[in-house]
Scaffold this active site. Structure first.
Site, PDB file in Angstrom:
ATOM      1  CB  SER A 150       5.744  33.121  44.211  1.00 43.11           C
ATOM      2  OG  SER A 150       5.866  32.117  42.831  1.00 43.11           O
ATOM      3  CE1 TYR A 163       5.650  37.256  40.361  1.00 46.87           C
ATOM      4  CE2 TYR A 163       6.945  35.101  40.712  1.00 46.87           C
ATOM      5  CZ  TYR A 163       5.406  35.922  40.789  1.00 46.87           C
ATOM      6  OH  TYR A 163       4.602  35.298  41.281  1.00 46.87           O
TER       7      TYR A 163
END
Length: 258
Positions: A150, A163
């Site tokens: 990410s 996350y």
């Protein structure tokens, strides 16, 4: 020496791929790419109806596709998931870990259950499921493991501490698994997408001013379309990446470069 043959370098006609989170978003986009290159694909996820619809769509497009209902956050189930995934088409040679979630909580709101659920899904499952699948790859002397990293692997963003922590760990997990298994012909890499239209990024894409600002912050000048992931996925799943392992490829329109 003869000229390289792209169909041999990038073709996946003899391969079987498992894509977790394959019923929607980035996982489905990658499943479509691998199927288009010739692989048989098994998609896995929690929602049976969504998986069935995605599988029907893939088959209608000419793919060889099947699905397995599974919750990768349930660590005890992963050996069974690996066994069931091999039933439709044979041993898995390519695994893509695209299952994801982001609870978007402030630091003060994150509790132990939310932390554990996200880290289990995003970081633990890719390791334990890969380990459950690895022996046939070792025996074949060839395999591909692709994780989804990410922008938050490298940058902090609001309300995403579990996350972001898991996605930061993804980079090191890729390197560590590559160190252990690449000697057997198994390449382990990650794709780090920029901003793509998925369920996780729906709030971003619903805000026109925000999307315009983010697009301006990319080198290319636009946000991603899911098709932009196809080339990277096929490359990392194919023989073309035989000497590429332990790496994270940012497919972000130059967001991290600008």
């Amino acid at each position: 020496m003869s000229l390289p043959e792209p169909t041999k370098l990038f073709g996946l006609g003899a391969r079987v791929a498992l894509v977790t989170g394959g019923g929607t978003g980035i996982g489905l986009a990658i499943a479509r790419a691998l199927a288009g290159a010739g692989a048989a694909v098994v998609i896995a996820g929690r929602r049976k109806e969504m998986l069935a619809g995605a599988c029907d769509g893939l088959n209608a497009e000419g793919a060889r596709a099947a699905f397995v209902q599974a919750d990768v956050s349930d660590r005890a189930s992963l050996k069974g998931v690996a066994a069931r995934a091999a039933e439709p088409f044979g041993p898995i040679g390519i695994v893509v870990h695209a299952a994801g979630m982001n609870r978007r909580q402030t630091a003060e709101a994150v509790d132990a259950a939310a932390w554990d659920e996200q880290v289990e899904t995003l970081l633990a499952a890719p390791f334990f499921l890969t380990r459950a699948l690895i022996q046939p790859m070792i025996q074949a002397g060839w395999g591909r493991v692709i994780l989804i990293a990410s922008l938050q692997s490298a940058r902090a963003m609001p309300d995403s501490i579990p996350y972001g922590a898991a996605k930061g760990g993804t980079l090191q997990l890729v390197r560590a698994m590559a160190e252990r298994w690449s000697r057997h012909g198994i390449a382990v890499n990650a794709i780090a997408p920029g901003f793509f239209p998925t369920a996780l990024t729906a709030p971003v894409f619903a805000d026109a001013a925000r999307t315009e600002d983010l697009a301006a912050r990319t080198a290319i000048g636009r946000l991603g379309a899911l098709e932009d992931l196809h080339g990277a996925a096929i490359f990392l799943a194919s023989r073309a990446s035989d000497y590429v392992t332990g790496q994270t490829l940012y497919v972000d329109g130059g967001f991290t470069a600008k």
